[in-house]
Motif scaffolding. Structure first.
Motif: not given
Length: 271
Positions: A241, A263, A236, A265, A256
């Motif tokens: 990504l 962003r 990242d 996760l 994501v």
């Protein structure tokens, strides 16, 4: 909400768990799945059904395993040991699934609300811009959707030509585009591919770079999301990504969230 999802590879139970974890709703959210929808996992056909049923809420790019399914279905390639695509080939509605796959893109881009990401399965060569990547992907997509598909699939495999040139035409041009978008890991600054090294960043052959670290890459600064390279793990950074986190190898399936400049996760463990 907009989510990018890494290689599912037929791991439909993990996909279901991930979608439950993000509370996915096809009427509200969008998924962008970065290729290798099928193969090696136990439920490839169920994976296709689930993604297809989401309609436009699930956008999927083609990966090398998806193209392998098309090639095997056309009788131009034998299944590999460990392939798990036979249930699709034996399905009474197999032609529907093959046609659906043939109409998935090799590259696409999200809108501004989702961050203007360029989405590919594997990567790009340093000579390509964002616009050229999408244009070249479109060339191959049109061939796959045409009556030339069988002939193209017959000649799609091979490591040559090894270097990009704007002068490439026909099958050599299209084969190179497929190799980049679905197989690339390491590349030289002049656009020469190494399609054999498959380990992590430390395995770069002499003179080669991970495709996203080549000096002078024309897509520098363009946010790109990819899968394909499970030995990388999750990466990242502002312009990248990398989200193939090895679900089919018993690690994680990754999503994501990318809308609204954020962003987030989300992962589930894969059995």
């Amino acid at each position: 909400m907009d989510y990018l999802i890494g290689d599912v590879q037929g791991c439909c139970d993990a996909l279901a768990a991930l979608l439950a974890k993000i509370d996915f709703s096809a009427s509200r959210d969008r998924l962008y799945v970065l290729g290798d929808l099928v193969n090696r996992g136990p439920k490839s056909l169920e994976t296709l059904r689930r993604l297809r049923d989401f309609g436009d809420a699930a956008q999927c790019v083609l990966g090398n395993h998806d193209l392998n399914l098309l090639a095997v279905a056309h009788g131009v390639r034998q299944p590999h040991r460990g392939d798990t695509i036979q249930e699709i080939l034996d399905a009474p509605d197999r032609e529907h699934w093959l046609e659906w796959l043939r109409h998935r893109p090799l590259a696409l881009e999200t809108d501004a609300a989702a961050g203007d990401w360029l989405l590919v399965h594997a990567g790009v060569v340093p000579q390509w811009s964002r616009a050229q990547t999408l244009s070249l992907a479109g060339e191959v997509e049109r061939v796959l959707r045409s009556d030339q598909a069988h002939e193209f699939l017959q000649q799609m495999y091979g490591d040559e030509p090894a270097r990009w040139s704007d002068d490439l035409v026909g099958i050599e041009r299209w084969r190179f585009v497929v190799n980049v978008l679905t197989r690339i890991r390491f590349v030289a600054p002049d656009g020469t591919l190494d399609l054999h090294a498959k380990d992590g960043l430390g395995s770069a052959p002499p003179g080669m770079y991970p495709w996203f670290d080549v000096p002078g890459r024309r897509t520098t600064g363009v946010p790109i999301a990819c899968g394909h390279w499970a030995t990388l793990g999750f990466i990242d950074r502002p312009d990248l990504l990398a989200i193939d986190t090895g679900c089919v190898w018993g690690r994680q399936l990754t999503a994501v969230r990318v809308d609204g400049g954020r962003r987030e996760l989300v992962q589930v463990e894969c059995g």
